[in-house]
Design an enzyme around this catalytic site. Sequence first.
Site, PDB file in Angstrom:
ATOM      1  N   LYS A 161      31.444  44.132  39.977  1.00 53.80           N
ATOM      2  CA  LYS A 161      31.410  44.649  38.612  1.00 53.80           C
ATOM      3  C   LYS A 161      32.818  44.643  38.031  1.00 53.80           C
ATOM      4  O   LYS A 161      33.758  44.749  38.828  1.00 53.80           O
ATOM      5  CB  LYS A 161      30.799  46.059  38.523  1.00 53.80           C
ATOM      6  CG  LYS A 161      31.248  47.087  39.560  1.00 53.80           C
ATOM      7  CD  LYS A 161      32.664  47.528  39.702  1.00 53.80           C
ATOM      8  CE  LYS A 161      33.519  48.007  38.617  1.00 53.80           C
ATOM      9  NZ  LYS A 161      34.901  48.377  39.048  1.00 53.80           N
TER      10      LYS A 161
ATOM     11  N   TYR B 278      30.998  52.681  35.289  1.00 53.19           N
ATOM     12  CA  TYR B 278      30.165  53.562  36.131  1.00 53.19           C
ATOM     13  C   TYR B 278      29.398  54.574  35.273  1.00 53.19           C
ATOM     14  O   TYR B 278      28.270  54.935  35.594  1.00 53.19           O
ATOM     15  CB  TYR B 278      31.026  54.304  37.164  1.00 53.19           C
ATOM     16  CG  TYR B 278      31.474  53.425  38.304  1.00 53.19           C
ATOM     17  CD1 TYR B 278      30.642  53.188  39.399  1.00 53.19           C
ATOM     18  CD2 TYR B 278      32.721  52.810  38.285  1.00 53.19           C
ATOM     19  CE1 TYR B 278      31.044  52.369  40.430  1.00 53.19           C
ATOM     20  CE2 TYR B 278      33.137  51.992  39.315  1.00 53.19           C
ATOM     21  CZ  TYR B 278      32.294  51.771  40.386  1.00 53.19           C
ATOM     22  OH  TYR B 278      32.688  50.948  41.411  1.00 53.19           O
TER      23      TYR B 278
HETATM   24  P1  NDP Z   1      42.815  43.258  44.197  1.00 59.34           P
HETATM   25  O1  NDP Z   1      43.913  42.949  43.244  1.00 59.34           O
HETATM   26  O2  NDP Z   1      43.098  44.186  45.310  1.00 59.34           O
HETATM   27  O3  NDP Z   1      42.254  41.910  44.831  1.00 59.34           O
HETATM   28  C1  NDP Z   1      41.874  40.823  44.048  1.00 59.34           C
HETATM   29  C2  NDP Z   1      42.054  39.543  44.851  1.00 59.34           C
HETATM   30  O4  NDP Z   1      41.608  38.462  44.044  1.00 59.34           O
HETATM   31  C3  NDP Z   1      43.494  39.226  45.201  1.00 59.34           C
HETATM   32  O5  NDP Z   1      43.936  39.852  46.383  1.00 59.34           O
HETATM   33  C4  NDP Z   1      43.456  37.726  45.353  1.00 59.34           C
HETATM   34  O6  NDP Z   1      42.959  37.411  46.647  1.00 59.34           O
HETATM   35  C5  NDP Z   1      42.356  37.298  44.366  1.00 59.34           C
HETATM   36  N1  NDP Z   1      42.912  36.702  43.141  1.00 59.34           N
HETATM   37  C6  NDP Z   1      42.627  35.460  42.704  1.00 59.34           C
HETATM   38  N2  NDP Z   1      43.284  35.191  41.585  1.00 59.34           N
HETATM   39  C7  NDP Z   1      44.014  36.281  41.281  1.00 59.34           C
HETATM   40  C8  NDP Z   1      44.909  36.595  40.228  1.00 59.34           C
HETATM   41  N3  NDP Z   1      45.162  35.728  39.234  1.00 59.34           N
HETATM   42  N4  NDP Z   1      45.503  37.805  40.234  1.00 59.34           N
HETATM   43  C9  NDP Z   1      45.231  38.697  41.206  1.00 59.34           C
HETATM   44  N5  NDP Z   1      44.388  38.441  42.234  1.00 59.34           N
HETATM   45  C10 NDP Z   1      43.779  37.241  42.281  1.00 59.34           C
HETATM   46  O7  NDP Z   1      41.594  43.793  43.305  1.00 59.34           O
HETATM   47  P2  NDP Z   1      40.343  44.618  43.803  1.00 59.34           P
HETATM   48  O8  NDP Z   1      39.929  44.122  45.126  1.00 59.34           O
HETATM   49  O9  NDP Z   1      40.601  46.045  43.645  1.00 59.34           O
HETATM   50  O10 NDP Z   1      39.255  44.226  42.693  1.00 59.34           O
HETATM   51  C11 NDP Z   1      38.574  42.981  42.694  1.00 59.34           C
HETATM   52  C12 NDP Z   1      37.226  43.119  41.985  1.00 59.34           C
HETATM   53  O11 NDP Z   1      36.432  44.079  42.664  1.00 59.34           O
HETATM   54  C13 NDP Z   1      37.301  43.578  40.531  1.00 59.34           C
HETATM   55  O12 NDP Z   1      36.346  42.919  39.763  1.00 59.34           O
HETATM   56  C14 NDP Z   1      36.978  45.064  40.603  1.00 59.34           C
HETATM   57  O13 NDP Z   1      36.387  45.577  39.429  1.00 59.34           O
HETATM   58  C15 NDP Z   1      35.995  45.086  41.765  1.00 59.34           C
HETATM   59  N6  NDP Z   1      35.987  46.373  42.478  1.00 59.34           N
HETATM   60  C16 NDP Z   1      34.798  46.985  42.712  1.00 59.34           C
HETATM   61  C17 NDP Z   1      34.748  48.182  43.382  1.00 59.34           C
HETATM   62  C18 NDP Z   1      33.431  48.826  43.673  1.00 59.34           C
HETATM   63  O14 NDP Z   1      33.424  49.952  44.147  1.00 59.34           O
HETATM   64  N7  NDP Z   1      32.319  48.150  43.451  1.00 59.34           N
HETATM   65  C19 NDP Z   1      35.962  48.858  43.815  1.00 59.34           C
HETATM   66  C20 NDP Z   1      37.170  48.112  43.573  1.00 59.34           C
HETATM   67  C21 NDP Z   1      37.165  46.915  42.913  1.00 59.34           C
HETATM   68  P3  NDP Z   1      43.466  36.109  47.442  1.00 59.34           P
HETATM   69  O15 NDP Z   1      44.919  36.351  47.670  1.00 59.34           O
HETATM   70  O16 NDP Z   1      42.648  36.120  48.659  1.00 59.34           O
HETATM   71  O17 NDP Z   1      43.210  34.931  46.545  1.00 59.34           O
END
Ligand code: NDP
Length: 373
Positions: A139, A224
């Site tokens: 989401k 949420y």
């Molecule tokens: P993070 O920033 O921690 O991780 C995102 C990952 O996406 C990065 O580590 C990277 O992984 C990849 N990525 C690819 N392109 C980019 C870019 N241009 N900039 C930054 N990262 C990039 O974010 P979150 O994990 O917190 O959030 C990711 C998604 O999950 C969002 O949509 C958020 O809303 C959702 N979310 C949902 C939750 C829930 O409870 N359902 C809780 C937290 C987040 P790599 O290095 O492997 O490419």
Amino acid sequence: MNTRRNFLQKLTGTLIALPLLSKDGFANMEKHIRDSFYDGPVLRVAIMGLGSYGSRVAEAIQSCTKVKLVGVISGTPAKITAWQTKYNIPGKNCYNYENFDAIKDNPDIDAVYIITPNALHKDQAIRVAKAGKHVICEKPMALNAKEGKAMIDTCKKANVKLLVGYRMHFEPKTLEVIRMRKEGEMGKVLFFQGLCGFRIGDPTQWRLNKALAGGGSMMDIGIYAVNGSRYMIGEEPVWVTAQETKTDAEKFKEGVDETIQFQLGFPSGAVASCLSTYMMNGLDRFYLNAEKGFAEMQPSTGYGPIKGKTNKGELMQEHKTHQTVQMDEMAAIILEGKQPVVPIDGEEGLRDLKIIDAIYAAVKSGKKIDLLH
Ligand code: NDP
């Protein structure tokens, strides 16, 4: 799809270790035995985006019965190597953002879980669907309803499932409140309040970048309250009003909302009053008022344990790791056609996006937005 047929061998190994087990060991053993007897289909998942939430999901999958983490898609080679070691992922199941369309030729992956910044979801989901794999997307499903609709259409055409990571749809205390409301134990629902927020740190993170986040707190945490108002009241809203407050225009640039209050009206006459913010700590509260009862949950959407009470007393349902339950339930939906109590599909994600579009439009115009036309 894959089956686990070697349960007798696994069970024998477990029984030999029985006298040596600690309390945690017993919990692991319980799972091990459950898995040993599980001979059904397993959903083989690749995670795209190995960030903070992706890591949480990967850990949670280790306790799943019906899901196995088998692949990764990442832009960071060092993370791929670390995950390969940690989760025993073969090189042939590792991809980057340039080459992951080749996943279509990989018969060992059934689904891709997209856990990247919001703005990337639409194109990534479409590419995954075109590669013939089921899509699980975090989401908000996309940046707006138009994008969400394009994802749904592509997945339909490709004959793959599209599910959105609404983990609360499987949370036991939440489901108990929904059951009470559905079975009339609270009477007619009159009012819902959803307060969702936290104080966001690092100003350089993607969540505060309009191009990657698509907005601010509303896209991330306010969703949420939008989603919760729908599953708690059990209706679809017909109008929206909304107001924005910004106290730090340096940190929350144009198009990145800091705090939005919004109100939703429902066909029965019930109303919701909600707050979405990146400026208040630990705001995580749902309150449902009905003619014969109420439900109060705080925390209401965090990773848990969720706490709450209703007119019948404290909610006592057991806490389980949300992402483990979510993933096992999603596997059952994809592999066995199971119907969840609260929908989890693309249409469900689209409903929230339509409301969020209307909330932003209401903030801009200052007017009440009709959601029916
Ligand atoms: P993070 O920033 O921690 O991780 C995102 C990952 O996406 C990065 O580590 C990277 O992984 C990849 N990525 C690819 N392109 C980019 C870019 N241009 N900039 C930054 N990262 C990039 O974010 P979150 O994990 O917190 O959030 C990711 C998604 O999950 C969002 O949509 C958020 O809303 C959702 N979310 C949902 C939750 C829930 O409870 N359902 C809780 C937290 C987040 P790599 O290095 O492997 O490419």
